[in-house]
Design an enzyme around this catalytic site. Structure first.
Site, short mmCIF file in Angstrom:
data_model
loop_
_atom_site.label_atom_id
_atom_site.label_comp_id
_atom_site.label_asym_id
_atom_site.label_seq_id
_atom_site.Cartn_x
_atom_site.Cartn_y
_atom_site.Cartn_z
CE LYS A 228 42.93 40.01 38.83
NZ LYS A 228 42.78 41.29 37.42
CG ASN A 229 39.11 39.98 38.25
OD1 ASN A 229 39.99 40.84 37.98
ND2 ASN A 229 38.74 39.26 36.98
CB CYS B 50 45.35 44.70 27.50
SG CYS B 50 44.75 43.68 28.19
NE ARG C 89 40.29 43.48 28.57
CZ ARG C 89 41.30 43.11 29.98
NH1 ARG C 89 42.17 43.58 30.09
NH2 ARG C 89 39.98 43.32 30.78
CG ASP D 188 39.59 35.61 34.07
OD1 ASP D 188 40.85 36.20 33.06
OD2 ASP D 188 39.09 37.06 34.60
NE ARG E 35 48.36 43.95 36.44
CZ ARG E 35 47.59 44.24 35.36
NH1 ARG E 35 48.73 43.51 33.59
NH2 ARG E 35 46.55 44.50 35.46
C1 EPZ Z 1 37.11 41.17 33.11
O1 EPZ Z 1 37.35 41.90 32.01
C2 EPZ Z 1 38.31 40.36 34.13
N1 EPZ Z 1 38.86 41.58 34.65
C3 EPZ Z 1 39.48 39.89 32.94
O2 EPZ Z 1 39.71 39.39 34.18
C4 EPZ Z 1 38.00 38.68 32.72
O3 EPZ Z 1 39.06 37.68 31.93
C5 EPZ Z 1 36.68 38.89 32.17
O4 EPZ Z 1 36.13 40.12 33.03
C6 EPZ Z 1 35.84 38.55 31.33
O5 EPZ Z 1 35.56 37.50 32.50
C7 EPZ Z 1 38.58 42.33 35.36
O6 EPZ Z 1 37.65 42.06 36.85
C8 EPZ Z 1 39.26 43.70 36.83
P1 EPZ Z 1 34.51 42.10 30.05
P2 EPZ Z 1 36.76 43.13 31.88
O7 EPZ Z 1 33.92 43.44 29.74
O8 EPZ Z 1 35.80 43.17 32.27
C9 EPZ Z 1 34.54 43.28 25.45
C10 EPZ Z 1 42.76 38.68 34.45
O9 EPZ Z 1 43.05 38.37 34.09
N2 EPZ Z 1 33.92 45.15 25.23
O10 EPZ Z 1 33.72 41.19 30.62
O11 EPZ Z 1 37.23 43.83 30.97
C11 EPZ Z 1 35.37 42.95 25.73
O12 EPZ Z 1 36.63 43.27 24.62
C12 EPZ Z 1 41.15 39.78 33.46
O13 EPZ Z 1 42.18 38.92 35.93
C13 EPZ Z 1 33.74 45.20 24.67
O14 EPZ Z 1 33.59 44.96 22.93
O15 EPZ Z 1 35.87 42.33 30.55
C14 EPZ Z 1 35.31 40.86 25.45
O16 EPZ Z 1 35.80 40.70 24.10
C15 EPZ Z 1 41.75 39.75 32.82
N3 EPZ Z 1 33.23 46.70 24.40
C16 EPZ Z 1 34.29 41.00 26.05
O17 EPZ Z 1 33.64 42.03 25.83
C17 EPZ Z 1 33.49 47.06 26.18
O18 EPZ Z 1 32.69 48.38 26.22
C18 EPZ Z 1 34.40 40.25 28.31
O19 EPZ Z 1 35.47 41.58 28.45
C19 EPZ Z 1 33.38 46.49 26.28
C20 EPZ Z 1 33.73 44.76 26.95
#
Ligand code: EPZ
Length: 429
Positions: free
Chosen positions: A22-23, A126, A131, A316, A408
């Site tokens: 998915k991701n 979320c 996030r 995840d 999902r």
């Molecule tokens: C991706 O989310 C995945 N989603 C998530 O999977 C996964 O948990 C996550 O990466 C971490 O591996 C998809 O790929 C669609 P991040 P993403 O930006 O990209 C912070 C699932 O269950 N952050 O790597 O949204 C954020 O809050 C989902 O399939 C900021 O602070 O995650 C987090 O603490 C859930 N500012 C950390 O970075 C920003 O602008 C990592 O989040 C962006 C992120």
């Protein structure tokens, strides 16, 4: 609303075909916006999130054709999509489409790169944490975008096109790495992403972009270099197998006992998580067909884990591993460092009789010898599948409500588990 009913106690034995990730599929579909030509994606999983993203892309003017069944396809074969964003007729991604799925915000990168403008609703909060999108905005500003926030929308403009830049992420972020990489493919000059995410899904996106004519090196390391090109072209790409689905089923087998081949799964994509499963008393062998997961007898050994960006233990898989540890022969600590509110499964696992004490980013799990079936509520995608893992060994009947969370991200979960001997069914309505 659909429910899943499980009667616990059966071992899992057989073969589980692992779907496309998915991701990876989500950013790959979004990458279609970067070219006038057709992007053909194979092995796309049939998931609610993919369907939602198709709606969003259609709203921008993208035509998506689903190819019919091909010779040799088995019943779990993924879809082949022909995606054509020849004419982008609308650069706005509206609130009602974006608010239900965070990854839809990522369209901002390709729209800005190709159309030099985008208006995208903020994805909002979320269940697993706040996030924010600050790092996306930082990256796009570095690439020369002018950004304003108005009535819940990010309005981005780059009248002369984006310009290459050095972007240093203060924290590893998968989404902002995807977006910056996509945006930089059409920027003038060279972009360097420092402290980039190294997840296999980032590598998969880079491979697809390269097939589309992008000049990218270093994907899979912390430094990705992108030399902008004038235009991208069509390509054919197959979505990487879903490492989170594979890890989830490995943990399910570690919980129930039995022997299951996770067809198509690749060890390198989730080595740290598999090592934790192995330390709990399960054997995992990589074959040319996938990963063979075997637990024949014996206790589940307690193992403590801490989530980290790739190649660390994935957030995840945190909920699923916690479910496994609820039946370990001792105490473990599960620590969540990526999302601040990703322990919502704790209170639901407690309904089965699990003993878990959350304390800040840590969850102290005291293994129990028996879990008992119960009605439980899915709260987010990975949390809900952790409840399935617990229910597979809980004595008696369990019902998991709000199954739409599972839909999902897990393709035909109940069919895959039932084929391996689980007593599991979906109750419609
Ligand atoms: C991706 O989310 C995945 N989603 C998530 O999977 C996964 O948990 C996550 O990466 C971490 O591996 C998809 O790929 C669609 P991040 P993403 O930006 O990209 C912070 C699932 O269950 N952050 O790597 O949204 C954020 O809050 C989902 O399939 C900021 O602070 O995650 C987090 O603490 C859930 N500012 C950390 O970075 C920003 O602008 C990592 O989040 C962006 C992120």
């Amino acid at each position: 609303m659909d429910r899943i009913r499980i009667i616990g106690g059966n071992q899992l034995n057989g073969v589980i075909p692992i779907s496309g990730a998915k991701n990876a599929a989500l950013p790959l579909l979004i990458a279609s916006l970067l070219t006038e030509e057709t992007l053909i994606l194979e092995n796309v999983p049939r998931l609610a999130d993919v369907a939602q993203l198709k709606r969003i892309l259609s709203n921008h003017g993208t035509d998506i054709m689903t190819a019919g069944k091909q010779p040799g396809d088995d019943e779990f074969a993924g879809e082949t999509l022909h995606i054509s964003a020849k004419n982008i007729v609308d650069t706005t991604a509206p609130y009602d489409l974006v608010s239900t799925m965070r990854a839809s915000f990522w369209v901002i990168g390709p729209l800005l790169a190709r159309m030099h403008e985008a208006k995208v609703s903020l994805p909002g909060g979320c269940a697993i944490g706040t996030r924010p999108v600050d790092l996306f905005l930082m990256a796009l500003e570095k690439l020369g975008a002018e950004l304003t926030l108005d009535a819940g929308y990010v309005i981005a403009k780059a009248p002369g096109g984006l310009k290459g830049a050095v972007i240093t992420f203060p924290k590893v972020t998968v989404g902002a790495t995807h977006v910056a990489m996509m945006a930089a493919t059409l920027a003038s000059g060279t972009t360097v992403l420092e402290n980039a995410a190294r997840e296999p899904e980032v590598v998969d996106l880079a491979d697809c972009l390269i097939a589309m004519g992008a000049k990218i090196t270093g994907a899979g390391t912390s430094t990705i270099t992108i030399e902008g090109v004038k235009a991208l072209h069509g390509a054919r790409h197959s979505v990487v197998p879903d490492r989170i689905e594979a890890g989830t089923y490995a943990m399910a087998v570690a919980m129930t006992g039995g022997e299951v081949l996770l067809q198509g799964a690749k060890r390198a994509h989730l080595d740290v998580a598999l090592k934790a499963v192995e330390a709990s008393g399960t054997t995992i062998v990589e074959t040319d067909k996938g990963l063979l997961v075997t637990r024949l007898a014996g206790d589940i050994t307690p193992v403590s884990v801490t989530t980290e960006p790739f190649p660390g233990f994935p957030t995840d898989l945190q909920a699923q591993f916690m479910a496994l540890m609820t039946k370990a022969s001792g105490n473990s600590v599960i620590s969540e460092t990526i999302f601040e509110n990703r322990f919502m499964h704790v209170q639901e696992l407690a309904r089965f009789g699990a003993k878990i004490a959350p304390e800040g980013i840590h969850a102290h799990v005291k293994g129990v010898s028996v879990l008992k079936g119960a009605p439980v509520m899915a709260t987010d995608l990975r949390a809900s599948v952790s409840l399935v893992i617990a229910a597979l060994v809980a004595e008696g009947e369990s019902t998991i409500h709000r199954v739409y969370h599972l839909d999902r991200g897990f393709e035909r979960l109940e069919d895959k588990l039932r084929a391996c001997g689980a007593n599991i069914e979906r109750v419609r309505g």
